[in-house]
Enzyme design. Structure first.
Site, PDB file in Angstrom:
ATOM      1  N   ARG A 230       3.087 -34.752  -0.292  1.00 41.93           N
ATOM      2  CA  ARG A 230       4.356 -34.875   0.502  1.00 41.93           C
ATOM      3  C   ARG A 230       4.928 -36.140   0.070  1.00 41.93           C
ATOM      4  NH1 ARG A 230       3.808 -30.426   1.636  1.00 41.93           N
ATOM      5  NH2 ARG A 230       3.776 -29.372   3.620  1.00 41.93           N
ATOM      6  N   GLU A 259      13.371 -34.035   0.474  1.00 46.88           N
ATOM      7  CA  GLU A 259      13.763 -33.059  -0.237  1.00 46.88           C
ATOM      8  C   GLU A 259      14.555 -31.843   0.461  1.00 46.88           C
ATOM      9  OE1 GLU A 259       9.538 -32.270  -1.146  1.00 46.88           O
ATOM     10  OE2 GLU A 259       9.812 -30.114  -0.484  1.00 46.88           O
ATOM     11  N   HIS A 277       8.854 -28.599  -5.739  1.00 51.12           N
ATOM     12  CA  HIS A 277       7.890 -28.278  -4.724  1.00 51.12           C
ATOM     13  C   HIS A 277       7.251 -26.707  -5.007  1.00 51.12           C
ATOM     14  CE1 HIS A 277       6.590 -29.343  -0.502  1.00 51.12           C
ATOM     15  NE2 HIS A 277       5.500 -28.707  -0.906  1.00 51.12           N
TER      16      HIS A 277
HETATM   17  C1  GLV Z   1       3.021 -26.966   0.530  1.00 50.67           C
HETATM   18  O1  GLV Z   1       3.369 -28.028   0.283  1.00 50.67           O
HETATM   19  C2  GLV Z   1       2.054 -26.716   1.817  1.00 50.67           C
HETATM   20  O2  GLV Z   1       1.941 -27.566   2.603  1.00 50.67           O
HETATM   21  O3  GLV Z   1       1.774 -25.694   1.919  1.00 50.67           O
END
Ligand code: GLV
Length: 315
Positions: A230, A259, A277
């Site tokens: 994160r 983000e 991401h």
């Molecule tokens: C992606 O970042 C997730 O947490 O699945």
């Protein structure tokens, strides 16, 4: 049968468990706020970028209907799990099914950042490549170097397997001793020894800005930082400063604090590979994640124990 709010369209087949169980699927139309929509539903299927805070949970809880919030993601820092627990709302996530896919992406960043692949591609696309040059676009070898994993859950272990195949030494650090080869008790020691550091911890109060100026200063000037966890685990301003001053070699990031907004200083920072991401973003994995999230709602609404209820932190 219940009414289930699905906050975003899911990959094909993702809704099947809900439809097969006869639930009514409600979507969020652009004008309705999440808290407004949460009031009249029995379950919510959401994504990691839906903020399921106390307001949303209380709106659902006050009608007495909302029983379950299911996040189609492994990270659930977007949900106030402690408030959910006090309201008797079960929270579920989708661990396990995205480990290999996310580890592939993390390793892609390990390679791309060490080899400065984004800078090289940018030179080619923007017409600056004048032909093969023996001293051009020189990156760093991963073979024979040391990878330091911060956190040692399923995804980190999948990254470790890949690193071993690439001839890297692998260290890991976690809060409790794993007793496994490569365990390092102190984060500082791992940061000082690793040539590439990859972050694999959830975002919690204790991991927010886990990697700040002091931690970056412990890393070698030749080291690379990878973040697929994160964004807020890293102090991005400190990271930008380290890249600009050359006290850190490169960074590969898939996640950002705040983000999808990205700090312009990060966009302008040298020697970065920046992805939007996409850690778990393959058709296969996202379909499984969606089905798992909707199946969990079906389980809770049918009075069954779901496979992956999240444990409240008690915070
Ligand atoms: C992606 O970042 C997730 O947490 O699945």
């Amino acid at each position: 049968m219940g009414r289930v709010l699905v906050t975003h369209p899911l990959p094909d087949g993702g809704l099947d468990p809900l439809l097969e169980a006869g639930h009514q699927v409600v979507s969020l139309d652009g004008s309705t706020a999440l808290a407004g929509a949460a009031g009249g539903v029995d379950g919510i299927v959401c994504l990691l970028n839906d903020r399921i805070d106390a307001r949303v949970l209380r709106a659902g809880g006050s009608s007495g209907l909302l029983k379950v919030v299911s996040v189609a993601a492994v990270g659930y820092d977007n949900v106030d799990v402690d408030v959910a627990a006090t309201l008797g709302i079960t929270v579920c996530n989708t661990p396990g099914v995205l480990d290999e896919t996310t580890a592939d992406l993390a390793f892609l960043l390990v390679l791309a950042a060490n080899r400065l692949a984004s800078d090289a591609e940018r030179d080619l696309r923007e017409g600056r490549w004048k032909g093969w040059g023996i001293s051009d676009h020189l990156g760093r070898d991963v073979q024979g170097s040391c990878l330091g994993l911060v956190g040692y859950g399923r995804i980190a272990r999948a990254v470790a397997r890949r690193a071993q195949g690439f001839g890297m030494e692998v260290l890991h650090t976690t809060r409790s001793d794993t007793g496994e080869p490569g365990y390092v008790a102190r984060l500082g020691e791992l940061l000082a020894r690793a040539d590439t550091v990859s972050l694999h911890v959830p975002l919690t109060a204790s991991t927010r800005h886990l990697i700040g100026a002091a931690e970056l200063a412990l890393m070698k000037p030749t080291a690379v930082l990878i973040n697929t966890a994160r964004g807020a685990v890293v102090d991005e301003r400190a990271l930008v400063a380290a890249l600009e001053h050359g006290t850190l070699y490169a960074a590969g990031l898939d996640v950002y604090d705040g983000e999808p907004a990205i700090d312009p200083a990060l966009l302008a920072a040298p020697r970065t590979v920046l992805l939007p991401h996409i850690g778990s973003a393959t058709t296969e994995t996202r379909t499984v994640m969606a089905r798992m999230a909707t199946q969990a709602v079906c389980d809770v609404l049918a009075g069954r124990t779901p496979d992956h209820p999240v444990v409240p932190t008690g915070g």
